[in-house]
Write a protein that holds these residues in place. Structure first.
Motif, PDB file in Angstrom:
ATOM      1  N   LYS A   1       0.835  -1.197   0.000  1.00 51.68           N
ATOM      2  CA  LYS A   1       0.000   0.000   0.000  1.00 51.68           C
ATOM      3  C   LYS A   1       0.871   1.248   0.000  1.00 51.68           C
ATOM      4  N   ILE A   2       0.472   2.217  -0.786  1.00 55.96           N
ATOM      5  CA  ILE A   2       1.139   3.508  -0.790  1.00 55.96           C
ATOM      6  C   ILE A   2       0.220   4.541  -1.445  1.00 55.96           C
ATOM      7  N   LYS A   3       0.002   5.645  -0.753  1.00 57.50           N
ATOM      8  CA  LYS A   3      -0.861   6.711  -1.274  1.00 57.50           C
ATOM      9  C   LYS A   3      -0.058   7.925  -1.727  1.00 57.50           C
ATOM     10  N   LYS A   4       1.020   8.202  -0.999  1.00 51.75           N
ATOM     11  CA  LYS A   4       1.814   9.390  -1.281  1.00 51.75           C
ATOM     12  C   LYS A   4       2.997   9.057  -2.178  1.00 51.75           C
ATOM     13  N   ILE A   5       3.270   9.925  -3.129  1.00 49.76           N
ATOM     14  CA  ILE A   5       4.404   9.745  -4.023  1.00 49.76           C
ATOM     15  C   ILE A   5       5.700   9.857  -3.227  1.00 49.76           C
ATOM     16  N   ARG A   6       6.613   8.952  -3.461  1.00 46.94           N
ATOM     17  CA  ARG A   6       7.912   8.929  -2.784  1.00 46.94           C
ATOM     18  C   ARG A   6       9.003   9.314  -3.769  1.00 46.94           C
ATOM     19  N   LEU A   7       9.480  10.552  -3.674  1.00 47.32           N
ATOM     20  CA  LEU A   7      10.471  11.047  -4.611  1.00 47.32           C
ATOM     21  C   LEU A   7      11.897  10.674  -4.212  1.00 47.32           C
ATOM     22  N   LYS A   8      12.115  10.347  -2.936  1.00 44.02           N
ATOM     23  CA  LYS A   8      13.473  10.082  -2.477  1.00 44.02           C
ATOM     24  C   LYS A   8      13.888   8.620  -2.603  1.00 44.02           C
ATOM     25  N   MET A   9      12.928   7.731  -2.785  1.00 48.89           N
ATOM     26  CA  MET A   9      13.262   6.317  -2.863  1.00 48.89           C
ATOM     27  C   MET A   9      13.925   5.984  -4.194  1.00 48.89           C
ATOM     28  N   LYS A  10      15.147   5.455  -4.105  1.00 43.36           N
ATOM     29  CA  LYS A  10      15.933   5.129  -5.293  1.00 43.36           C
ATOM     30  C   LYS A  10      16.046   3.622  -5.528  1.00 43.36           C
TER      31      LYS A  10
ATOM     32  N   LYS B   1       3.905   5.230  -7.908  1.00 40.09           N
ATOM     33  CA  LYS B   1       4.126   6.242  -6.881  1.00 40.09           C
ATOM     34  C   LYS B   1       5.608   6.435  -6.572  1.00 40.09           C
ATOM     35  N   LEU B   2       6.440   5.613  -7.188  1.00 36.91           N
ATOM     36  CA  LEU B   2       7.877   5.633  -6.896  1.00 36.91           C
ATOM     37  C   LEU B   2       8.640   6.052  -8.148  1.00 36.91           C
ATOM     38  N   THR B   3       8.362   7.232  -8.626  1.00 31.52           N
ATOM     39  CA  THR B   3       8.821   7.675  -9.943  1.00 31.52           C
ATOM     40  C   THR B   3      10.322   7.885 -10.066  1.00 31.52           C
ATOM     41  N   ASN B   4      11.035   7.967  -8.957  1.00 29.74           N
ATOM     42  CA  ASN B   4      12.478   8.201  -9.027  1.00 29.74           C
ATOM     43  C   ASN B   4      13.315   6.950  -8.771  1.00 29.74           C
ATOM     44  N   ILE B   5      12.660   5.793  -8.778  1.00 23.48           N
ATOM     45  CA  ILE B   5      13.379   4.531  -8.569  1.00 23.48           C
ATOM     46  C   ILE B   5      14.455   4.337  -9.643  1.00 23.48           C
ATOM     47  N   GLU B   6      15.647   3.944  -9.196  1.00 20.85           N
ATOM     48  CA  GLU B   6      16.744   3.656 -10.114  1.00 20.85           C
ATOM     49  C   GLU B   6      17.077   2.164 -10.147  1.00 20.85           C
ATOM     50  N   TYR B   7      16.797   1.477  -9.036  1.00 22.19           N
ATOM     51  CA  TYR B   7      17.050   0.035  -8.957  1.00 22.19           C
ATOM     52  C   TYR B   7      15.780  -0.640  -8.454  1.00 22.19           C
TER      53      TYR B   7
END
Length: 202
Positions: free
Chosen positions: A97-106, A123-129
């Motif tokens: 579950k996740i409602k808020k966008i997480r910009l720091k999670m890589k 919701k995890l648009t900045n994921i790199e791995y």
């Protein structure tokens, strides 16, 4: 009570010096772990934790390892908004579950769980791995196409046989791990990825 006090005392002393707490293989049964708001790195692998809410007190966490616990559902909204790396491998997770966008999670590792719906990835648009290997997925998750900054993708041991052509739009992709998967070279996708410089691990 004595056990909780000793753990609490240890965390405060340890984190003051190193800003991390390593408490692996101790079979934690604690329901509340609101010990220290300054901890940056928390290693809790191989315990019996079941509820993500029990970790809500660690407000400064940047690295969290919950490998091999007893989670069946994880609510990322309960976790620190500063988390950059989250390892949830080898649990029994069926739902995220996740409602808020997480910009720091890589970095997100979900290897060896029971997740069938990966829509939360949007919701995890900045994921790199991203590692979603060994989950009961039968269709390539469309949400991955929204991860425009992804560099490393692990889809090993998934029961899928095609990769949509949209994967070619992930301009920053460096490697893709398809070990143990039944992926066919449909539309020459793998060859096109290889031509673009993407490393194919199989």
């Amino acid at each position: 009570m004595w056990f909780n006090f000793k753990i609490n005392f240890f965390i405060q002393i340890y984190t003051v010096n190193k800003n991390k707490f390593d408490k692996c293989f101790n079979k934690l049964f604690l329901t509340t772990l609101n010990y220290n708001k300054k901890v940056l790195k928390l290693q809790l692998k191989s315990n019996r934790l079941k509820k993500s809410k029990s970790l809500s007190g660690f407000l400064s966490l940047e690295v969290l390892n919950l490998t091999a616990n007893a989670f069946e559902m994880i609510n990322i909204d309960y976790l620190s908004t500063k988390i950059k790396s989250l390892n949830l491998s080898k649990n029994n997770i069926k739902k995220v579950k996740i409602k808020k966008i997480r910009l720091k999670m890589k970095k997100l590792i979900l290897f060896n769980n029971k997740i069938t719906n990966m829509s939360f990835l949007s919701k995890l648009t900045n994921i790199e791995y991203l590692n979603i290997g060994l989950n009961p997925i039968e269709k390539f998750p469309d949400a991955i196409f929204k991860l425009t900054k992804i560099k490393h993708l692990n889809i090993s041991f998934l029961n899928i046989n095609t990769i949509p052509i949209e994967i070619l739009n992930l301009k920053q992709l460096i490697s893709i791990d398809i070990t143990g998967s039944r992926i066919l070279n449909n539309n020459n996708i793998l060859a096109q990825l290889n031509k673009k410089g993407v490393k194919i691990i199989s």
